[in-house]
Motif scaffolding. Structure first.
Motif, PDB file in Angstrom:
ATOM      1  N   TYR A 160       0.820  -1.207   0.000  1.00 60.24           N
ATOM      2  CA  TYR A 160       0.000   0.000   0.000  1.00 60.24           C
ATOM      3  C   TYR A 160       0.857   1.262   0.000  1.00 60.24           C
ATOM      4  CZ  TYR A 160      -4.054  -2.930   0.848  1.00 60.24           C
ATOM      5  OH  TYR A 160      -5.037  -3.873   0.723  1.00 60.24           O
ATOM      6  N   TYR A 161       1.976   1.213   0.698  1.00 59.92           N
ATOM      7  CA  TYR A 161       2.870   2.377   0.742  1.00 59.92           C
ATOM      8  C   TYR A 161       3.481   2.649  -0.631  1.00 59.92           C
ATOM      9  CZ  TYR A 161       2.797   2.502   5.858  1.00 59.92           C
ATOM     10  OH  TYR A 161       2.401   2.618   7.160  1.00 59.92           O
ATOM     11  N   LEU A 162       3.734   1.611  -1.368  1.00 62.01           N
ATOM     12  CA  LEU A 162       4.447   1.745  -2.636  1.00 62.01           C
ATOM     13  C   LEU A 162       3.549   2.176  -3.787  1.00 62.01           C
ATOM     14  CD1 LEU A 162       6.873  -1.306  -2.395  1.00 62.01           C
ATOM     15  CD2 LEU A 162       7.236   1.063  -1.682  1.00 62.01           C
ATOM     16  N   THR A 163       2.305   2.575  -3.488  1.00 62.02           N
ATOM     17  CA  THR A 163       1.426   3.126  -4.516  1.00 62.02           C
ATOM     18  C   THR A 163       1.624   4.627  -4.691  1.00 62.02           C
ATOM     19  OG1 THR A 163      -0.368   3.541  -2.940  1.00 62.02           O
ATOM     20  CG2 THR A 163      -0.347   1.393  -4.039  1.00 62.02           C
ATOM     21  N   HIS A 164       2.301   5.279  -3.768  1.00 55.62           N
ATOM     22  CA  HIS A 164       2.407   6.743  -3.794  1.00 55.62           C
ATOM     23  C   HIS A 164       3.400   7.202  -4.856  1.00 55.62           C
ATOM     24  CE1 HIS A 164       2.455  10.874  -2.594  1.00 55.62           C
ATOM     25  NE2 HIS A 164       1.801  10.658  -1.471  1.00 55.62           N
ATOM     26  N   ILE A 165       2.963   8.109  -5.727  1.00 58.47           N
ATOM     27  CA  ILE A 165       3.802   8.559  -6.833  1.00 58.47           C
ATOM     28  C   ILE A 165       5.014   9.364  -6.357  1.00 58.47           C
ATOM     29  CG2 ILE A 165       2.502  10.714  -7.209  1.00 58.47           C
ATOM     30  CD1 ILE A 165       4.248   8.407  -9.816  1.00 58.47           C
ATOM     31  N   ALA A 166       5.008   9.832  -5.118  1.00 55.45           N
ATOM     32  CA  ALA A 166       6.153  10.598  -4.612  1.00 55.45           C
ATOM     33  C   ALA A 166       7.364   9.724  -4.327  1.00 55.45           C
ATOM     34  CB  ALA A 166       5.767  11.371  -3.348  1.00 55.45           C
ATOM     35  N   TRP A 167       7.186   8.402  -4.333  1.00 52.18           N
ATOM     36  CA  TRP A 167       8.349   7.515  -4.221  1.00 52.18           C
ATOM     37  C   TRP A 167       8.236   6.394  -5.249  1.00 52.18           C
ATOM     38  CZ3 TRP A 167       6.362   9.561   0.398  1.00 52.18           C
ATOM     39  CH2 TRP A 167       5.249   8.930   0.946  1.00 52.18           C
ATOM     40  N   PRO A 168       8.481   6.759  -6.517  1.00 52.78           N
ATOM     41  CA  PRO A 168       8.361   5.808  -7.625  1.00 52.78           C
ATOM     42  C   PRO A 168       9.672   5.078  -7.889  1.00 52.78           C
ATOM     43  CG  PRO A 168       8.841   7.954  -8.506  1.00 52.78           C
ATOM     44  CD  PRO A 168       8.818   8.117  -7.004  1.00 52.78           C
ATOM     45  N   VAL A 169       9.678   4.282  -8.952  1.00 56.93           N
ATOM     46  CA  VAL A 169      10.913   3.642  -9.426  1.00 56.93           C
ATOM     47  C   VAL A 169      11.550   4.569 -10.458  1.00 56.93           C
ATOM     48  CG1 VAL A 169      11.904   1.660 -10.617  1.00 56.93           C
ATOM     49  CG2 VAL A 169       9.977   1.339  -9.039  1.00 56.93           C
ATOM     50  N   MET A 170      12.799   4.950 -10.208  1.00 57.44           N
ATOM     51  CA  MET A 170      13.537   5.842 -11.108  1.00 57.44           C
ATOM     52  C   MET A 170      14.698   5.095 -11.750  1.00 57.44           C
ATOM     53  SD  MET A 170      13.746   9.482  -9.094  1.00 57.44           S
ATOM     54  CE  MET A 170      12.258  10.308  -8.526  1.00 57.44           C
ATOM     55  N   GLY A 171      15.032   5.496 -12.959  1.00 59.72           N
ATOM     56  CA  GLY A 171      16.166   4.891 -13.633  1.00 59.72           C
ATOM     57  C   GLY A 171      17.481   5.396 -13.080  1.00 59.72           C
ATOM     58  N   PRO A 172      18.475   4.522 -12.952  1.00 60.82           N
ATOM     59  CA  PRO A 172      19.802   4.969 -12.489  1.00 60.82           C
ATOM     60  C   PRO A 172      20.381   6.065 -13.371  1.00 60.82           C
ATOM     61  CG  PRO A 172      19.631   2.582 -12.413  1.00 60.82           C
ATOM     62  CD  PRO A 172      18.406   3.067 -13.123  1.00 60.82           C
ATOM     63  N   GLY A 173      19.860   6.213 -14.598  1.00 60.23           N
ATOM     64  CA  GLY A 173      20.314   7.272 -15.483  1.00 60.23           C
ATOM     65  C   GLY A 173      19.921   8.662 -15.017  1.00 60.23           C
ATOM     66  N   CYS A 174      19.166   8.753 -13.928  1.00 60.75           N
ATOM     67  CA  CYS A 174      18.843  10.059 -13.344  1.00 60.75           C
ATOM     68  C   CYS A 174      20.093  10.775 -12.839  1.00 60.75           C
ATOM     69  CB  CYS A 174      17.883   9.881 -12.164  1.00 60.75           C
ATOM     70  SG  CYS A 174      16.160   9.588 -12.615  1.00 60.75           S
ATOM     71  N   VAL A 175      21.131   9.997 -12.513  1.00 55.33           N
ATOM     72  CA  VAL A 175      22.340  10.591 -11.941  1.00 55.33           C
ATOM     73  C   VAL A 175      23.545  10.249 -12.801  1.00 55.33           C
ATOM     74  CG1 VAL A 175      21.437  10.558  -9.580  1.00 55.33           C
ATOM     75  CG2 VAL A 175      22.684   8.580 -10.446  1.00 55.33           C
ATOM     76  N   ASP A 176      24.604  11.075 -12.653  1.00 53.02           N
ATOM     77  CA  ASP A 176      25.842  10.802 -13.379  1.00 53.02           C
ATOM     78  C   ASP A 176      26.726   9.858 -12.576  1.00 53.02           C
ATOM     79  OD1 ASP A 176      27.027  12.348 -11.383  1.00 53.02           O
ATOM     80  OD2 ASP A 176      27.175  14.148 -12.631  1.00 53.02           O
ATOM     81  N   SER A 177      27.937   9.650 -13.033  1.00 55.19           N
ATOM     82  CA  SER A 177      28.840   8.688 -12.386  1.00 55.19           C
ATOM     83  C   SER A 177      29.230   9.100 -10.972  1.00 55.19           C
ATOM     84  CB  SER A 177      30.108   8.524 -13.236  1.00 55.19           C
ATOM     85  OG  SER A 177      30.747   9.772 -13.418  1.00 55.19           O
ATOM     86  N   GLU A 178      29.079  10.403 -10.666  1.00 58.37           N
ATOM     87  CA  GLU A 178      29.406  10.890  -9.325  1.00 58.37           C
ATOM     88  C   GLU A 178      28.179  11.003  -8.428  1.00 58.37           C
ATOM     89  OE1 GLU A 178      31.477  14.536  -9.879  1.00 58.37           O
ATOM     90  OE2 GLU A 178      33.269  13.580 -10.723  1.00 58.37           O
ATOM     91  N   GLY A 179      27.034  10.570  -8.936  1.00 51.17           N
ATOM     92  CA  GLY A 179      25.814  10.584  -8.127  1.00 51.17           C
ATOM     93  C   GLY A 179      25.047  11.885  -8.169  1.00 51.17           C
TER      94      GLY A 179
END
Length: 524
Positions: A164-183
């Motif tokens: 039930y907690y994991l239905t909230h759009i404020a904490w979705p699954v994001m691609g690691p490509g959101c960040v560069d090699s330094e995070g």
């Protein structure tokens, strides 16, 4: 010969006209179904109240940002338009030990917007220790592990109904490509039906269709979210055709817009409920009788029918909207009784000793503050606060309304320097009744301390047995009615308006998602 040539020419011209007519018919039909063959024909423009101030998992997506996030990002578990839990990026899930361990099985052949595959590692990345949800909401989660490429295991310190907690759009699954090699954050990368294209701060966010979307592809080729902070200005933008759709329509405009040709109003009861939060640590609201007096005084039917133009449902103290999971339909609620309200104040020692109309005790007047946010809910909360102020004045309580920005309200909360705060939905995601945590002693925004209440909340959130959960949440609702750590006023209706070009829109109770599936445009 000349006559034959003319005959052939006429035949060719007739065939050309017939062919052109057929093409025009196909083009019109294609546009009606969402074809993108016409230039800009399927570019939806949506008016929202606040910009997207962040796109990354380390911060909560506040305000209308979540409506935009719901196009770019997706969650492991979803809800349908009536709040039934359904698969999202996870096709299935189970718990082998009654809630301490949860195993999610991911969809295969899903890719992020940058072309990388959705897999267990990307879920581990999204729910790492640096994520907001792990820091603020899912503290019991001890680890998130990749079992294999498409299987993820969440290990918790205590049982809880994690899906039930994991239905909230404020904490979705994001691609690691959101960040560069330094995070460092680079750009939004999700799996949703639309991809991020551009953003002009406090002006607009432009999204384009994800052609590689794993589900049913959108009929729209572009969605532009225009930031229009003032509700009245958003309405004008819809009426003039500057935007095709607006979110959070002011209640006072609904009837007028419903009568306007070409504009459609979409309404549906949501999980959010407006409420008066009391500071139960300080006088006068440290006395249950004073809180009950407010509950008997404030008529929630008047708030809905007169202030909100019939939009919403009177709560009468009911903590949960009827669409919420485990909302008790048999719960006894408050009805206005001013004499009872006055009697409770008398019993608590508050009397009008000098005849000025304001009660006092030990030489101090019954003066309290009512804090209202300047934010997106101000158009509804300001008139509601004024009605509360006037009604409580009849009982002998002097209410001072303070309209403040969110930062100032947070400071008052931390110092405890307030009497009441008028709030909208809080700790609400999907159908799950986590909202009760706001009154828990461990909540950072709680100003109510009751050991029995805390034990009930903890027990309800610990079990995954549906029957036991229902019994505990019914007990909590009865507890709130009796003890009144907050007085619940109005079950909110989600109101969205669409212009004459918008077809196929279906409103969802799931807030703050914006369901654009099946939407297309017919431009005149």
């Amino acid at each position: 010969m000349n006559r034959s040539f003319k005959l052939i020419l006429i035949i060719f011209m007739l065939l050309a006209v017939i062919g052109a007519s057929a093409c025009i018919g196909e083009e019109k039909e294609g546009t009606a179904k969402g074809s993108v063959s016409g230039e800009g024909s399927q570019g939806l423009v949506v008016g929202i109240g606040t910009d997207v101030s962040n796109w990354y998992l380390n911060t909560f997506a506040s305000g209308d940002a979540r409506f935009v996030w719901s196009q770019v990002y997706e969650t492991l578990v979803r809800l349908d338009s009536d709040l039934n839990i359904i698969p999202g990026l996870a096709e299935s899930w189970e718990t082998p030990d009654e809630g301490k361990t949860w195993i999610f099985h991911l969809r295969e052949n899903v890719t992020f917007h940058d072309g990388t595959p959705l897999n267990a590692d990307s879920v581990v990345f999204s729910y790492s220790n640096q994520s907001y949800v792990r820091q603020a909401v899912l503290k019991p989660v001890q680890s998130v592990e990749a079992v294999d490429e498409y299987t993820v295991k969440f290990v918790l310190a205590k049982p809880m109904p994690l899906p039930y907690y994991l239905t909230h759009i404020a904490w979705p699954v994001m691609g690691p490509g959101c960040v560069d090699s330094e995070g460092n954050f680079v750009k939004p990368v999700g799996t949703g039906p639309f991809m991020f294209e551009s953003q002009k701060k406090d002006q607009e966010v432009v999204l384009t269709r994800n052609e590689a979307y794993w589900g049913e592809k959108s009929l729209l080729d572009k969605v532009t979210f225009k930031v229009i902070p003032e509700a009245a200005t958003r309405v004008i933008a819809l009426e003039t055709g500057e935007v095709d759709m607006i979110i959070k329509v002011p209640e006072y405009d609904v009837k007028r817009l419903e009568a306007k040709d070409g504009i459609q109003i979409h309404r549906k009861l949501t999980t959010f409920t407006d409420f008066l939060q009391f500071n139960c640590d300080n006088s006068p609201f440290n006395d249950t009788r004073v809180r009950q007096s407010v509950a008997y005084a404030v008529d929630t039917e008047t708030l809905v029918n007169e202030v909100l133009e019939g939009i919403g449902e009177p709560a009468g103290g009911r903590p949960y909207s009827p669409v919420m999971m485990y909302s008790d339909p048999e719960l006894k609620t408050y009805a206005q009784d001013l004499e009872k309200a006055k009697a409770l104040l008398e019993e608590a020692g508050w009397k009008d000793s000098d005849g000025d109309g304001i009660r006092d005790r030990d030489g101090k007047p019954l003066h309290v503050t009512l804090v209202v946010s300047k934010g997106v809910w101000a158009p509804r909360h300001n008139p509601m606060a004024q009605v509360v102020q006037g009604t409580l004045r009849e009982t002998g309580m002097d209410v001072e309304i303070q309209v403040l920005d969110d930062g100032a309200i947070s400071k008052l909360e931390s110092t405890g320097d307030f009497g009441m705060i008028l709030r909208s939905g809080y700790f609400v995601w999907g159908p799950y009744p986590k909202h009760f945590f706001i009154h828990h002693s461990a909540s950072p925004n709680s100003h109510y301390h009751n050991e029995t209440y805390d034990e009930l909340v903890d027990a309800a959130d610990r079990t995954v047995d549906a029957k036991e959960q229902e019994e505990l949440y019914h007990s909590l609702q009865a507890f709130v009615i009796e003890e009144v750590p907050a007085y619940y006023l109005v079950h909110e209706e989600k109101v969205i308006a669409t212009g004459p070009s918008v077809k196929g829109y279906t409103i969802s109770s799931e807030d703050p998602w914006l369901n654009l599936s099946g939407v297309y445009l017919e431009r005149k």
